[in-house]
Design a protein around this motif. Structure first.
Motif, PDB file in Angstrom:
ATOM      1  N   ALA A  30       0.848  -1.203   0.000  1.00 11.64           N
ATOM      2  CA  ALA A  30       0.000   0.000   0.000  1.00 11.64           C
ATOM      3  C   ALA A  30       0.873   1.239   0.000  1.00 11.64           C
ATOM      4  O   ALA A  30       1.970   1.242   0.587  1.00 11.64           O
ATOM      5  CB  ALA A  30      -0.911   0.025   1.228  1.00 11.64           C
ATOM      6  N   THR A  31       0.391   2.292  -0.646  1.00 10.87           N
ATOM      7  CA  THR A  31       1.046   3.587  -0.549  1.00 10.87           C
ATOM      8  C   THR A  31       1.062   4.041   0.907  1.00 10.87           C
ATOM      9  O   THR A  31       0.116   3.791   1.659  1.00 10.87           O
ATOM     10  CB  THR A  31       0.279   4.622  -1.391  1.00 10.87           C
ATOM     11  OG1 THR A  31       0.281   4.202  -2.760  1.00 10.87           O
ATOM     12  CG2 THR A  31       0.913   5.996  -1.296  1.00 10.87           C
ATOM     13  N   PHE A  32       2.135   4.675   1.305  1.00 10.81           N
ATOM     14  CA  PHE A  32       2.218   5.200   2.673  1.00 10.81           C
ATOM     15  C   PHE A  32       1.334   6.440   2.767  1.00 10.81           C
ATOM     16  O   PHE A  32       1.708   7.538   2.359  1.00 10.81           O
ATOM     17  CB  PHE A  32       3.666   5.506   3.040  1.00 10.81           C
ATOM     18  CG  PHE A  32       4.474   4.269   3.317  1.00 10.81           C
ATOM     19  CD1 PHE A  32       4.613   3.792   4.609  1.00 10.81           C
ATOM     20  CD2 PHE A  32       5.068   3.564   2.280  1.00 10.81           C
ATOM     21  CE1 PHE A  32       5.337   2.635   4.870  1.00 10.81           C
ATOM     22  CE2 PHE A  32       5.794   2.411   2.533  1.00 10.81           C
ATOM     23  CZ  PHE A  32       5.927   1.940   3.830  1.00 10.81           C
ATOM     24  N   ASP A  33       0.147   6.227   3.284  1.00 10.62           N
ATOM     25  CA  ASP A  33      -0.890   7.244   3.352  1.00 10.62           C
ATOM     26  C   ASP A  33      -1.687   6.980   4.636  1.00 10.62           C
ATOM     27  O   ASP A  33      -1.890   5.814   4.993  1.00 10.62           O
ATOM     28  CB  ASP A  33      -1.787   7.134   2.109  1.00 10.62           C
ATOM     29  CG  ASP A  33      -2.922   8.134   2.102  1.00 10.62           C
ATOM     30  OD1 ASP A  33      -3.980   7.814   2.688  1.00 10.62           O
ATOM     31  OD2 ASP A  33      -2.769   9.203   1.521  1.00 10.62           O
ATOM     32  N   PRO A  34      -2.147   8.008   5.350  1.00 12.64           N
ATOM     33  CA  PRO A  34      -2.797   7.782   6.654  1.00 12.64           C
ATOM     34  C   PRO A  34      -3.942   6.780   6.642  1.00 12.64           C
ATOM     35  O   PRO A  34      -4.080   5.987   7.576  1.00 12.64           O
ATOM     36  CB  PRO A  34      -3.285   9.179   7.038  1.00 12.64           C
ATOM     37  CG  PRO A  34      -2.318  10.103   6.388  1.00 12.64           C
ATOM     38  CD  PRO A  34      -1.967   9.453   5.077  1.00 12.64           C
TER      39      PRO A  34
END
Length: 317
Positions: free
Chosen positions: A142-146
């Motif tokens: 996954a993209t590092f996103d909150p």
């Protein structure tokens, strides 16, 4: 090639992307409808509307305008999950003009096809993901996103490691927004490159290698429009552990193991179990191809060329 296109009676105009800053597209859609063409718009999720904490107020407000334009311009809105379809249906009365008929709202399932890639596998990936799967890492892609919720998973493994666990965790994904604290935490983590691993620039062949030899795949995200890593994991016959959200339940059905994001022990308990829950039967999973997905998409769109659809049936679809 390069010529001007004039939509007309019998044509179908499909807008497959999120047209945030391209306001001229709405004029083009309106003109196409005026000339007799049908307009279909793909809507991936409502996250900027339902979860403004992940996008900021400006994008939240822009999305409200975007959604009004979508529902005003489309004769059919195609969502990538039934969960999102129902969310859109629930908003029709609020976001559609009272004087105009709301669009038909339909869902279609995304396809997946995994062809063998011949790209070279880096030695550090080969040595980490070996044929001895029980000693290999769990994987999060996954993209590092909150909203992807990496800290939750790292907290879980920190608890396991504090108890002496030898389990490993590997994050794969590009660096996104609002994740500086997380990246600093990973960089300074005492288990980095021992039990905790991160790859930001992985190639397709390397990703397939990681899936194939991972101990399992974990998706702790808070909200999604679909959840492609679940499909990728099941295709590789992997143990798949996901957060207990409506969209994950829709995509994973009885083939995944679910944990609560409100209970810190929920995922720890699953990971301490050496095998998947008895009800899972991953080998029976049939993944639609992109051809299947496109066929289902077009079948819904072609309904526009049949008899008129009433307002009540549009909302019920």
């Amino acid at each position: 090639s390069g010529g001007k296109i004039e939509p007309q009676q019998g044509d179908l105009l499909i807008l497959p992307d999120a047209y945030w800053g391209k306001t001229t597209v709405w004029k083009a859609a309106a003109k196409a409808r005026e000339q007799g063409a049908k307009v279909a718009i793909v809507l991936y999720d409502l996250i900027p509307l339902t979860h403004p904490e992940f996008v900021g107020n400006r994008r939240h407000q822009n999305f409200k305008l975007y959604l009004r334009n979508v529902l005003r311009s489309a004769e059919i809105v195609m969502t990538i999950s039934d969960t999102v379809r129902q969310q859109v249906v629930d908003l029709l009365d609020e976001y559609c003009d009272a004087a105009t008929q709301p669009p038909l709202v339909r869902a279609f399932t995304l396809g997946a096809e995994f062809k063998e890639r011949s790209s070279e596998i880096r030695s550090e990936i080969e040595s980490l993901f070996t044929p001895v799967i029980d000693s290999n890492p769990y994987l999060m892609v996954a993209t590092f996103d909150p909203r992807k919720n990496h800290p939750f998973l790292l907290d879980t493994f920190d608890r396991l490691w504090a108890k002496g666990s030898s389990e490993k965790l590997c994050f794969i994904g590009r660096v996104g927004s609002l994740c500086n604290n997380l990246m600093n935490r990973i960089d300074k983590h005492p288990e980095k490159n021992k039990k905790l691993f991160v790859f930001h620039d992985i190639q397709d062949g390397e990703l397939q290698h990681c899936y194939r030899y991972s101990k399992g795949v974990i998706s702790p995200s808070i909200v999604e429009g679909f959840g492609l890593p679940i499909i990728e994991s099941l295709w590789h016959n992997k143990r798949t552990l996901v957060s207990n959200t409506p969209i994950h339940r829709e995509v994973g059905g009885q083939l995944c193991e679910y944990f609560s994001l409100d209970d810190k022990d929920s995922l720890v308990t699953l990971l301490q179990s050496s095998s998947p829950s008895p009800h899972t039967n991953i080998g029976s999973y049939q993944i639609p191809t992109w051809s299947d997905s496109a066929k289902a998409f077009m079948e819904s769109c072609l309904m526009l060329f049949e008899k008129p659809v009433s307002s009540s049936s549009r909302k019920a679809a």
